[in-house]
Design a protein around this motif. Structure first.
Motif, short mmCIF file in Angstrom:
data_model
loop_
_atom_site.label_atom_id
_atom_site.label_comp_id
_atom_site.label_asym_id
_atom_site.label_seq_id
_atom_site.Cartn_x
_atom_site.Cartn_y
_atom_site.Cartn_z
N LEU A 223 6.60 -38.66 -60.44
CA LEU A 223 7.70 -37.89 -60.99
C LEU A 223 7.56 -36.43 -60.57
O LEU A 223 6.47 -35.94 -60.33
CB LEU A 223 7.71 -38.00 -62.51
N GLY A 224 8.69 -35.71 -60.49
CA GLY A 224 8.67 -34.29 -60.18
C GLY A 224 8.70 -33.98 -58.70
O GLY A 224 8.23 -32.92 -58.28
N ILE A 225 9.27 -34.87 -57.90
CA ILE A 225 9.37 -34.66 -56.46
C ILE A 225 10.41 -33.57 -56.20
O ILE A 225 11.47 -33.55 -56.83
CB ILE A 225 9.74 -35.97 -55.75
N ASP A 226 10.12 -32.69 -55.26
CA ASP A 226 11.05 -31.61 -54.95
C ASP A 226 12.29 -32.13 -54.24
O ASP A 226 12.22 -33.02 -53.39
CB ASP A 226 10.38 -30.56 -54.06
N ALA A 227 13.42 -31.53 -54.58
CA ALA A 227 14.66 -31.81 -53.87
C ALA A 227 14.65 -31.09 -52.52
O ALA A 227 13.86 -30.15 -52.32
CB ALA A 227 15.85 -31.36 -54.70
N PRO A 228 15.47 -31.50 -51.58
CA PRO A 228 15.55 -30.76 -50.31
C PRO A 228 15.93 -29.31 -50.55
O PRO A 228 16.73 -28.99 -51.43
CB PRO A 228 16.64 -31.51 -49.53
N ALA A 229 15.35 -28.42 -49.76
CA ALA A 229 15.59 -26.99 -49.93
C ALA A 229 15.85 -26.34 -48.58
O ALA A 229 15.34 -26.80 -47.55
CB ALA A 229 14.40 -26.31 -50.62
N VAL A 230 16.65 -25.29 -48.58
CA VAL A 230 16.93 -24.51 -47.38
C VAL A 230 16.78 -23.03 -47.70
O VAL A 230 16.87 -22.62 -48.88
CB VAL A 230 18.36 -24.79 -46.83
N LEU A 231 16.55 -22.22 -46.68
CA LEU A 231 16.47 -20.78 -46.84
C LEU A 231 17.86 -20.17 -46.67
O LEU A 231 18.53 -20.42 -45.66
CB LEU A 231 15.50 -20.19 -45.82
N HIS A 237 18.87 -7.13 -53.29
CA HIS A 237 17.97 -5.98 -53.12
C HIS A 237 17.59 -5.89 -51.65
O HIS A 237 16.43 -6.10 -51.27
CB HIS A 237 16.73 -6.13 -54.00
N GLY A 238 18.58 -5.62 -50.81
CA GLY A 238 18.31 -5.62 -49.39
C GLY A 238 18.43 -7.03 -48.83
O GLY A 238 18.94 -7.96 -49.48
N PHE A 239 17.94 -7.21 -47.63
CA PHE A 239 18.04 -8.52 -46.99
C PHE A 239 16.74 -9.29 -47.22
O PHE A 239 15.66 -8.85 -46.80
CB PHE A 239 18.28 -8.36 -45.50
N THR A 240 16.84 -10.42 -47.93
CA THR A 240 15.70 -11.32 -48.14
C THR A 240 16.18 -12.75 -47.98
O THR A 240 17.38 -13.04 -48.04
CB THR A 240 15.10 -11.15 -49.55
N LEU A 241 15.22 -13.64 -47.78
CA LEU A 241 15.51 -15.07 -47.69
C LEU A 241 15.05 -15.75 -48.96
O LEU A 241 13.91 -15.58 -49.40
CB LEU A 241 14.81 -15.68 -46.47
N GLU A 242 15.96 -16.49 -49.54
CA GLU A 242 15.69 -17.15 -50.82
C GLU A 242 15.70 -18.66 -50.64
O GLU A 242 16.54 -19.20 -49.89
CB GLU A 242 16.75 -16.74 -51.85
N LEU A 243 14.79 -19.34 -51.33
CA LEU A 243 14.71 -20.80 -51.23
C LEU A 243 15.75 -21.42 -52.17
O LEU A 243 15.73 -21.17 -53.38
CB LEU A 243 13.30 -21.27 -51.61
N PHE A 244 16.65 -22.18 -51.60
CA PHE A 244 17.74 -22.80 -52.37
C PHE A 244 17.55 -24.31 -52.38
O PHE A 244 17.56 -24.96 -51.33
CB PHE A 244 19.09 -22.44 -51.75
N PHE A 245 17.34 -24.88 -53.57
CA PHE A 245 17.13 -26.33 -53.70
C PHE A 245 18.48 -27.03 -53.81
O PHE A 245 19.31 -26.68 -54.65
CB PHE A 245 16.28 -26.64 -54.94
#
Length: 407
Positions: A223-231, A237-245
């Motif tokens: 249980l608790g497997i991560d869903a697919p994620a993309v950056l 706050h400026g340009f950053t890359l965020e992990l989106f599930f």
């Protein structure tokens, strides 16, 4: 009345009586042990009237009584078919791709959930099609590779934090290795012996997953497997890359669609390659193919490994979608279901397998309101289809022509 017509109607009567005897225990025996006949008879009389009407239409067609109506209808249908085949194929491909892309925005969440399941089974059916449809090997344990792919991503995600995208090739590789390990000692067999041994190996893998507590957590599952994620870019706050599930169903739909498209393209390319020609030769006559110089064992092992790759990809997506895996998801009935899709649609036919997956996964959901009767009706429809179209809904076309075929 001729002898053939008497035989036809006698067979129909025997079939209806047999159906009544089969239906009565399902509807006539209640939980408290009492017996009733009315519910079973009410259902049976509706089915009997429908079958008799259809039988009368079929009998009239066989006798030629409907020719004045059928001939103009067949001519009109031929004209419609000719008009549909007039546009080039790429137009239909573009229209189909546009519909598939817009599907989540046009239909409800329930329809999206069914569509994701259909796409998963399309990927599985195409993988099994490599083994059964192209190479002619009866595999009854194919779902084991589905489980290997699912548990590979689950373990990599839980213990090593590896992303879904990096785990996909790893899951496919492990499934291919499992296919080689299972295939190497079994592919020297043929026919029923091969089917029995592959069934045994599929059950062995399921039992290992069920009993290896330290690795797979046994019947409790993971249980608790991560869903697919993309950056994705974030400009807060400026340009950053965020992990989106990608947890929403519509995002998962597009991933399943991409996997199905990759499987369709890959299987089609394999089908018309030299490897596919070798598989076809083995399917038609293994002894003749070996005499002509085809290394039958190596190509059969390659078919097993390539089919397992698609099972591993589908399994990795399954665990990412459900975020939970357990051995109960990889039983023999799943292998039988995927094999039914291949046979129902047409062995070796990519459009047929797509249609077979839709028929076996989506159609029962459309008839869910009939509850108890839907699977009974569905089983009867499949039986009739296999009687009248044994080659499948969309039979595979011959792959190429020999020079003497033109003569």
């Amino acid at each position: 009345m001729t002898r053939e017509s008497r035989k036809f109607w006698l067979t129909l009567v025997i079939g209806l009586v047999w159906f009544l005897l089969l239906l009565w225990p399902l509807l006539g025996i209640k939980d408290d042990g009492t017996l009733t006949f009315a519910p079973a008879f009410a259902v049976w009389i509706r089915v009997a009237v429908t079958v008799i009407i259809l039988a009368c239409i079929y009998f009239a067609k066989q006798q030629g009584w409907l020719d004045p109506v059928l001939h103009p209808a067949a001519k009109a249908a031929g004209e419609v078919q000719k008009a549909l085949l007039a546009p080039p194929l790429w137009i239909y491909v573009i229209l189909g791709a546009a519909f598939a892309f817009a599907f989540p925005w046009l239909f409800s969440r329930y329809a999206q959930d069914i569509a994701v399941s259909v796409l998963i089974y399309i990927t599985l059916g195409l993988g099994l099609n490599v083994v059964v449809g192209l190479c002619g090997l009866l595999d009854l344990g194919y779902i084991a590779f589905y489980g290997v792919g699912a548990y590979t991503y689950a373990l990599l995600s839980l213990h090593y934090g590896l992303s879904f995208w990096l785990s996909l090739p790893v899951a496919a590789t492990f499934a291919a290795i499992a296919g080689c390990i299972i295939g190497y000692p079994t592919l020297r067999m043929r026919g029923d012996y091969l089917a029995i041994v592959t069934l045994g190996f599929g059950e062995i893998i399921r039992i290992v997953l069920n009993n290896w507590m330290s690795l797979t957590n046994g019947p409790n599952g993971l249980l608790g497997i991560d869903a697919p994620a993309v950056l994705v870019p974030n400009f807060t706050h400026g340009f950053t890359l965020e992990l989106f599930f990608m947890k929403k169903l519509q995002y998962l739909y597009y991933i399943a669609l991409a996997l199905a498209v990759v499987a369709i393209i890959a299987v089609r390319r394999l089908n018309f390659s030299r490897i596919g020609r070798a598989w076809e030769a083995i399917r038609e006559d293994e002894t003749a193919a070996e005499l002509m110089g085809v290394n039958t064992f190596r190509f059969k092992l390659l078919a097993y490994a390539m089919g397992a790759v698609f099972g591993g990809l589908a399994g990795a997506f399954f665990s990412a979608r459900m975020r939970f895996v357990s051995p109960e998801s990889f039983t023999f009935i799943e292998s039988a279901l995927v094999l039914s899709m291949v046979v129902l649609g047409g062995m070796g036919s990519i459009p047929g397998i797509m249609l077979g997956a839709f028929a076996l996964i989506a159609l029962p959901e459309f008839f869910r309101e009939f509850e108890l009767y839907r699977m009974l009706a569905f089983g009867g429809a499949m039986t009739l289809m296999m009687l009248f179209r044994p080659a499948g809904l969309i039979p595979a076309k011959r792959m190429g022509k020999r020079s003497d075929d033109e003569d």
